[in-house]
Design an enzyme around this catalytic site. Structure first.
Site, PDB file in Angstrom:
ATOM      1  N   GLU A  38      -9.053  21.211 -26.722  1.00 29.41           N
ATOM      2  CA  GLU A  38      -7.979  21.280 -25.735  1.00 29.41           C
ATOM      3  C   GLU A  38      -8.420  20.745 -24.373  1.00 29.41           C
ATOM      4  O   GLU A  38      -7.810  21.051 -23.347  1.00 29.41           O
ATOM      5  CB  GLU A  38      -7.498  22.727 -25.609  1.00 29.41           C
ATOM      6  N   SER A 166      -3.233  25.487 -29.169  1.00 32.72           N
ATOM      7  CA  SER A 166      -2.371  24.308 -28.996  1.00 32.72           C
ATOM      8  C   SER A 166      -1.903  23.706 -30.317  1.00 32.72           C
ATOM      9  O   SER A 166      -1.646  22.508 -30.407  1.00 32.72           O
ATOM     10  CB  SER A 166      -3.084  23.240 -28.160  1.00 32.72           C
ATOM     11  N   TYR A 236       3.146  19.740 -24.944  1.00 31.27           N
ATOM     12  CA  TYR A 236       2.624  19.269 -23.674  1.00 31.27           C
ATOM     13  C   TYR A 236       3.216  17.962 -23.148  1.00 31.27           C
ATOM     14  O   TYR A 236       3.132  17.688 -21.952  1.00 31.27           O
ATOM     15  CB  TYR A 236       1.099  19.111 -23.776  1.00 31.27           C
ATOM     16  N   ARG A 275      -0.824  35.496 -22.460  1.00 31.93           N
ATOM     17  CA  ARG A 275       0.485  35.122 -22.987  1.00 31.93           C
ATOM     18  C   ARG A 275       0.512  35.385 -24.477  1.00 31.93           C
ATOM     19  O   ARG A 275      -0.323  34.864 -25.229  1.00 31.93           O
ATOM     20  CB  ARG A 275       0.778  33.643 -22.715  1.00 31.93           C
ATOM     21  N   ASP A 277       2.338  34.958 -28.061  1.00 30.71           N
ATOM     22  CA  ASP A 277       3.301  34.156 -28.801  1.00 30.71           C
ATOM     23  C   ASP A 277       3.899  35.010 -29.912  1.00 30.71           C
ATOM     24  O   ASP A 277       3.169  35.700 -30.642  1.00 30.71           O
ATOM     25  CB  ASP A 277       2.627  32.919 -29.387  1.00 30.71           C
ATOM     26  N   GLU A 291      -0.277  35.233 -31.758  1.00 34.47           N
ATOM     27  CA  GLU A 291      -1.596  35.167 -31.147  1.00 34.47           C
ATOM     28  C   GLU A 291      -1.502  35.492 -29.664  1.00 34.47           C
ATOM     29  O   GLU A 291      -0.416  35.539 -29.085  1.00 34.47           O
ATOM     30  CB  GLU A 291      -2.234  33.788 -31.339  1.00 34.47           C
ATOM     31  N   ASN A 293      -3.056  34.370 -25.906  1.00 36.88           N
ATOM     32  CA  ASN A 293      -3.776  33.382 -25.106  1.00 36.88           C
ATOM     33  C   ASN A 293      -4.316  34.074 -23.861  1.00 36.88           C
ATOM     34  O   ASN A 293      -3.540  34.636 -23.079  1.00 36.88           O
ATOM     35  CB  ASN A 293      -2.829  32.250 -24.699  1.00 36.88           C
ATOM     36  N   GLY A 297      -2.055  27.902 -20.360  1.00 36.88           N
ATOM     37  CA  GLY A 297      -1.921  26.602 -19.721  1.00 36.88           C
ATOM     38  C   GLY A 297      -1.224  26.689 -18.370  1.00 36.88           C
ATOM     39  O   GLY A 297      -0.415  27.588 -18.121  1.00 36.88           O
TER      40      GLY A 297
END
Length: 335
Positions: A38, A166, A236, A275, A277, A291, A293, A297
């Protein structure tokens, strides 16, 4: 948890920043780039963070541990660090351990929470032990019985590396015949590969801030990617992916997702921000954790800034508030 808690958070951020002297930060290093898959996204995130800090008068500098030996952080004489690294060697507890040894305060979760959250299999085990909903899963090997895997998890199912983010190396498998190739793709990126039941429904994400009992959830975001494919490009670089905040879902559904995400965050021991998901099963309406994070990002397409803005906090103020948590940590308190 109040459905309006994120509004209160926005007010507290503004109050905190109004009394903040940016000189208290000293010399700040923004870690970006790194060595993971990433890297490209980390460079985008880190440069955004760097410019935001500079715009606020912070004495901030970029440091790329993918190009420089991390031990050179000592020579830079930084007073604190903003971590904008994603994936391995930045989001997995390794850089956090080094910074702890160097006694450098940093943004984000500590060693243990980072190491737990980067491993999707261990993360699920922690969540399951806490009674939190997450899709059925199993670890794959080259010797896995593909028919047994399909029978256990059902089709379609998801195959992905256990330590990548990602959507790198991720495959939506629709038949047993596709499983070997999906495994090989994921195994080319990671020694550990996970397969999980594919939950069909709304794709959601919920940013979280704070730590322990003071942690709270920000507004939920609904993600609508082209052809229901939220891959690396659509995350992205695509302008076709739609992000809804507010989600358009019933208030009680949003609150249920927030409560689940918050419980997941606390179970892993995360701090500063993160964060979660989540997939919302279209048949049952039940949310499932995918998951966590721990170094989200911060690009133009990123989701934490989007949720923060919905809570009344602009990008640069979000960055400054996140960095201010390193002051709180040093003082032994939280904001």
């Amino acid at each position: 948890m109040s459905k309006l808690s994120f509004g209160l958070w926005g007010d507290r951020v503004k109050s905190r920043l109004a009394s903040l002297d940016v000189k208290a930060f000293g010399r700040v290093g923004v870690l970006l780039g790194g060595r993971s898959g990433e890297r490209e996204i980390s460079l985008m995130s880190g440069n955004g963070v760097l410019q935001a800090l500079i715009s606020k008068g912070v004495d901030a500098y970029a440091f790329d541990p993918g190009l420089r030996n991390p031990t050179e952080l000592v020579a830079e004489k930084f007073d604190r660090i903003f971590i904008s690294l994603h994936g391995r060697y930045g989001e997995d507890g390794t850089i956090q351990g080094l910074l702890d040894l160097l006694e450098l305060p940093y943004t984000g979760s500590g060693v243990l929470a980072s190491a737990l959250a980067i491993d999707k299999i261990v993360t699920k085990q922690v969540w399951i032990s806490n009674g939190l909903s997450t899709p059925e899963f199993e670890e794959l090997t080259a010797d896995s019985d593909w028919n047994a895997v399909a029978n256990h998890l059902g089709l379609p199912l998801i195959v992905k590396p256990a330590h990548e983010g990602s959507s790198l190396g991720l495959t939506k498998v629709k038949s047993v015949e596709e499983l070997p190739a999906a495994y090989q793709l994921a195994a080319g990126l990671d020694k550990k590969v996970i397969a999980e039941t594919c939950i069909v429904g709304d794709e959601l994400t919920c940013p979280l801030v704070g730590q322990d009992l003071s942690a709270e959830a920000l507004p939920v975001i609904k993600i609508i990617p082209p052809q229901a494919n939220y891959d690396f490009h659509n995350k992205y670089f695509s302008d076709e992916t739609q992000y809804l905040c507010p989600t358009g879902l019933a208030p009680e559904v949003n609150q249920r997702v927030q409560e689940l995400a918050l419980a997941a965050y606390r179970a892993l021991g995360c701090r500063t921000w993160g964060r979660a998901d989540v997939m919302l099963d279209q048949k049952t309406g039940k949310p499932y954790l995918l998951e966590m994070n721990t170094s989200p990002g911060m690009t133009s397409h990123s989701l934490v800034p989007m949720a923060a803005k919905a809570a009344g906090v602009e990008y640069a103020d979000l960055v400054l508030w996140l960095l201010s948590q390193t002051l709180q940590e040093k003082e032994g308190t939280t904001a």
